[in-house]
Scaffold this motif. Structure first.
Motif, PDB file in Angstrom:
ATOM      1  N   ALA A 175      -2.336  11.092   5.841  1.00 23.02           N
ATOM      2  CA  ALA A 175      -1.886   9.730   6.166  1.00 23.02           C
ATOM      3  C   ALA A 175      -2.198   9.403   7.622  1.00 23.02           C
ATOM      4  O   ALA A 175      -2.630   8.289   7.948  1.00 23.02           O
ATOM      5  CB  ALA A 175      -0.385   9.606   5.904  1.00 23.02           C
ATOM      6  N   SER A 176      -2.007  10.383   8.494  1.00 24.03           N
ATOM      7  CA  SER A 176      -2.245  10.164   9.918  1.00 24.03           C
ATOM      8  C   SER A 176      -3.717   9.822  10.180  1.00 24.03           C
ATOM      9  O   SER A 176      -4.038   8.929  10.967  1.00 24.03           O
ATOM     10  CB  SER A 176      -1.835  11.430  10.669  1.00 24.03           C
ATOM     11  N   LEU A 177      -4.615  10.543   9.501  1.00 26.14           N
ATOM     12  CA  LEU A 177      -6.046  10.288   9.698  1.00 26.14           C
ATOM     13  C   LEU A 177      -6.454   8.935   9.111  1.00 26.14           C
ATOM     14  O   LEU A 177      -7.227   8.188   9.716  1.00 26.14           O
ATOM     15  CB  LEU A 177      -6.879  11.432   9.103  1.00 26.14           C
ATOM     16  N   LEU A 235       0.799  -1.226   0.000  1.00 31.45           N
ATOM     17  CA  LEU A 235       0.000   0.000   0.000  1.00 31.45           C
ATOM     18  C   LEU A 235       0.840   1.289   0.000  1.00 31.45           C
ATOM     19  O   LEU A 235       1.636   1.521   0.903  1.00 31.45           O
ATOM     20  CB  LEU A 235      -0.901   0.016   1.243  1.00 31.45           C
ATOM     21  N   ALA A 236       0.618   2.115  -1.027  1.00 29.52           N
ATOM     22  CA  ALA A 236       1.205   3.462  -1.064  1.00 29.52           C
ATOM     23  C   ALA A 236       0.122   4.470  -0.677  1.00 29.52           C
ATOM     24  O   ALA A 236      -1.070   4.235  -0.905  1.00 29.52           O
ATOM     25  CB  ALA A 236       1.739   3.769  -2.461  1.00 29.52           C
ATOM     26  N   ILE A 237       0.549   5.579  -0.081  1.00 24.85           N
ATOM     27  CA  ILE A 237      -0.395   6.623   0.346  1.00 24.85           C
ATOM     28  C   ILE A 237       0.053   7.938  -0.298  1.00 24.85           C
ATOM     29  O   ILE A 237       1.221   8.323  -0.182  1.00 24.85           O
ATOM     30  CB  ILE A 237      -0.403   6.758   1.881  1.00 24.85           C
ATOM     31  N   ALA A 238      -0.878   8.605  -0.979  1.00 23.79           N
ATOM     32  CA  ALA A 238      -0.517   9.848  -1.684  1.00 23.79           C
ATOM     33  C   ALA A 238      -1.586  10.905  -1.430  1.00 23.79           C
ATOM     34  O   ALA A 238      -2.634  10.627  -0.842  1.00 23.79           O
ATOM     35  CB  ALA A 238      -0.340   9.570  -3.171  1.00 23.79           C
ATOM     36  N   LEU A 264       2.511   3.258   7.628  1.00 26.01           N
ATOM     37  CA  LEU A 264       2.305   4.626   7.125  1.00 26.01           C
ATOM     38  C   LEU A 264       3.593   5.169   6.492  1.00 26.01           C
ATOM     39  O   LEU A 264       3.563   5.706   5.377  1.00 26.01           O
ATOM     40  CB  LEU A 264       1.842   5.539   8.268  1.00 26.01           C
ATOM     41  N   PHE A 265       4.713   5.031   7.199  1.00 17.82           N
ATOM     42  CA  PHE A 265       5.967   5.568   6.633  1.00 17.82           C
ATOM     43  C   PHE A 265       6.353   4.822   5.347  1.00 17.82           C
ATOM     44  O   PHE A 265       6.849   5.441   4.401  1.00 17.82           O
ATOM     45  CB  PHE A 265       7.101   5.497   7.662  1.00 17.82           C
TER      46      PHE A 265
END
Ligand code: NIG
Ligand code: FE
Length: 388
Positions: free
Chosen positions: A320-322, A300-303, A334-335
């Motif tokens: 990302a935090s939420l 999983l990537a987060i953008a 997350l990181f």
């Protein structure tokens, strides 16, 4: 010449974490009182400061790999504060588009903007406060062959300390004077011109964008022309993720309504899922099933998806935090989503971890402990350093 950065209270290297699947914080490598040696734009070593050598450049706090924002629409004019006011009154994204807002409003604002390049530069320069050192930027607010080519030139020519990865999103939505079939045909006809500027091709394969069958034709032709494929998939209706898997796309982005079957298809086809919590916050819709995707073994990537319509916030750390607190994602997940997994969504294998040989791109936070970063939910700002 070797440069020595530090002494940092902690270096969070992300060394050894799996490319895909769930991750636990106990697997995080944390080097206390760390130094980083840099030469020729690459990391030479990350180790206790007292064991390091080189020309000193003093820095403190917590150091991590610079973040990779693998999905943004930063090249636009105007804003959609009016759309947001209507959303607050309960109108949906699609209702607002029919009322004269939506993507087509931003197309008008973008085409009438006098200094788009300067706006884009200013936006890119602000990204360092969120730790971002690599940012993908899509076209998509031109919606004609000539204006999309011109947006892509602007994105390519921009001067910034951030590494910019351009993507063609000419197939964002259908312009008013065309049928979807005619517009897609014209874009395909012009692929050789687009290919001279850009290697990545995106399409909004969803309600408000293009039907799955037409998207399939477009992507098949794009693949033949040599583009790496990515899709706006499963934001409102399912079908896009399965298409991403079928077409062998590099990534499938959004996935708000994706289910187990969709995630398993992405996994089998080696497609990176990119989740965009900023678009859920901007539209007031539930987050995608990030926990499920990780537990099924996906990378999983987060953008950010930063754009004037669905995702105006632009604070990738807050977003990302939420997502993390609602979906129960670990710091390690997350990181990783913001670093080496984001890099993988852009096919970049030279960044995203603090290990020897990787690009010397750093996010530095003025705090004592890496766990403070998501704890403050976006209010702790970063500085970045990128060596060429
Ligand atoms: O990623 N959904 C399609 N595209 C963008 C929104 C663009 C806009 O509303 O201006 C997105 O959410
Ligand atoms: Fe998007």
């Amino acid at each position: 010449m070797t440069l020595l950065l530090g002494p940092f209270k902690q270096a969070l290297t992300l060394r050894g974490l799996n490319q895909a699947g769930a991750l636990s914080d106990k697997d995080l490598e944390i080097i206390p009182d760390a130094g980083v040696e840099v030469a020729d734009g690459r990391i030479q070593a990350v180790k206790p400061y007292k064991e390091c050598s080189g020309k000193k450049q003093e820095c403190g706090g917590v150091v991590l790999p610079g973040f990779v924002d693998a999905h943004s629409h930063l090249c636009y004019g105007g804003d959609r504060a009016g759309d947001y006011a209507l959303k607050l009154q309960g109108k949906s994204y699609h209702e607002i588009s029919k009322m004269g807002g939506g993507i087509l409003k931003t197309v008008n604002d973008t085409l009438s903007e006098q200094d788009l390049k300067k706006l884009l530069e200013e936006r890119l320069n602000k990204l360092s406060r969120y730790g971002i050192t690599t940012c993908e930027v899509k076209s998509g607010y031109g919606l004609s062959v000539e204006s999309e080519l011109s947006l892509l030139k602007t994105i390519k020519d921009v001067k910034s300390s951030v590494d910019v990865i351009p993507t063609c999103l000419a197939a964002h939505t259908c312009p008013l004077n065309y049928t979807p079939e005619d517009y897609i045909e014209e874009l395909i006809h012009n692929f050789p011109r687009f290919k001279k500027l850009v290697n990545r091709l995106d399409i909004f394969a969803d309600k408000g964008g293009f039907e799955i069958a037409l998207a399939k034709l477009y992507l098949a032709e794009g693949k033949k022309a040599g583009f790496a494929l990515t899709l706006h998939a499963d934001q409102f209706t399912r079908g896009g993720a399965l298409l991403a898997a079928e077409m062998g796309a590099v990534s499938a982005d959004h996935l708000e309504v994706s289910e187990t079957e969709d995630f398993l298809a992405l996994k089998a086809a080696n497609v990176v899922p990119v989740m965009l919590p900023g678009a859920c916050l901007g539209l007031g819709i539930p987050f995608p099933k990030a926990r499920l995707a990780l537990d099924l073994g996906l990378p999983l990537a987060i953008a950010s998806d930063t754009n004037p319509g669905s995702s105006p916030m632009g604070n990738l750390i807050a977003e990302a935090s939420l997502l993390g607190i609602y979906e129960k994602l670990s710091n390690a997940e997350l990181f990783s989503g913001l670093t080496f997994r984001g890099a993988r969504a852009l096919q970049l294998s030279d960044r995203g971890r603090l290990v020897q040989g990787m690009k010397a791109h750093f996010a530095i936070f003025d705090c004592n402990d890496y766990r403070e970063i998501f704890y403050y939910q976006g209010s702790l700002h970063a500085k970045t350093l990128s060596f060429k």
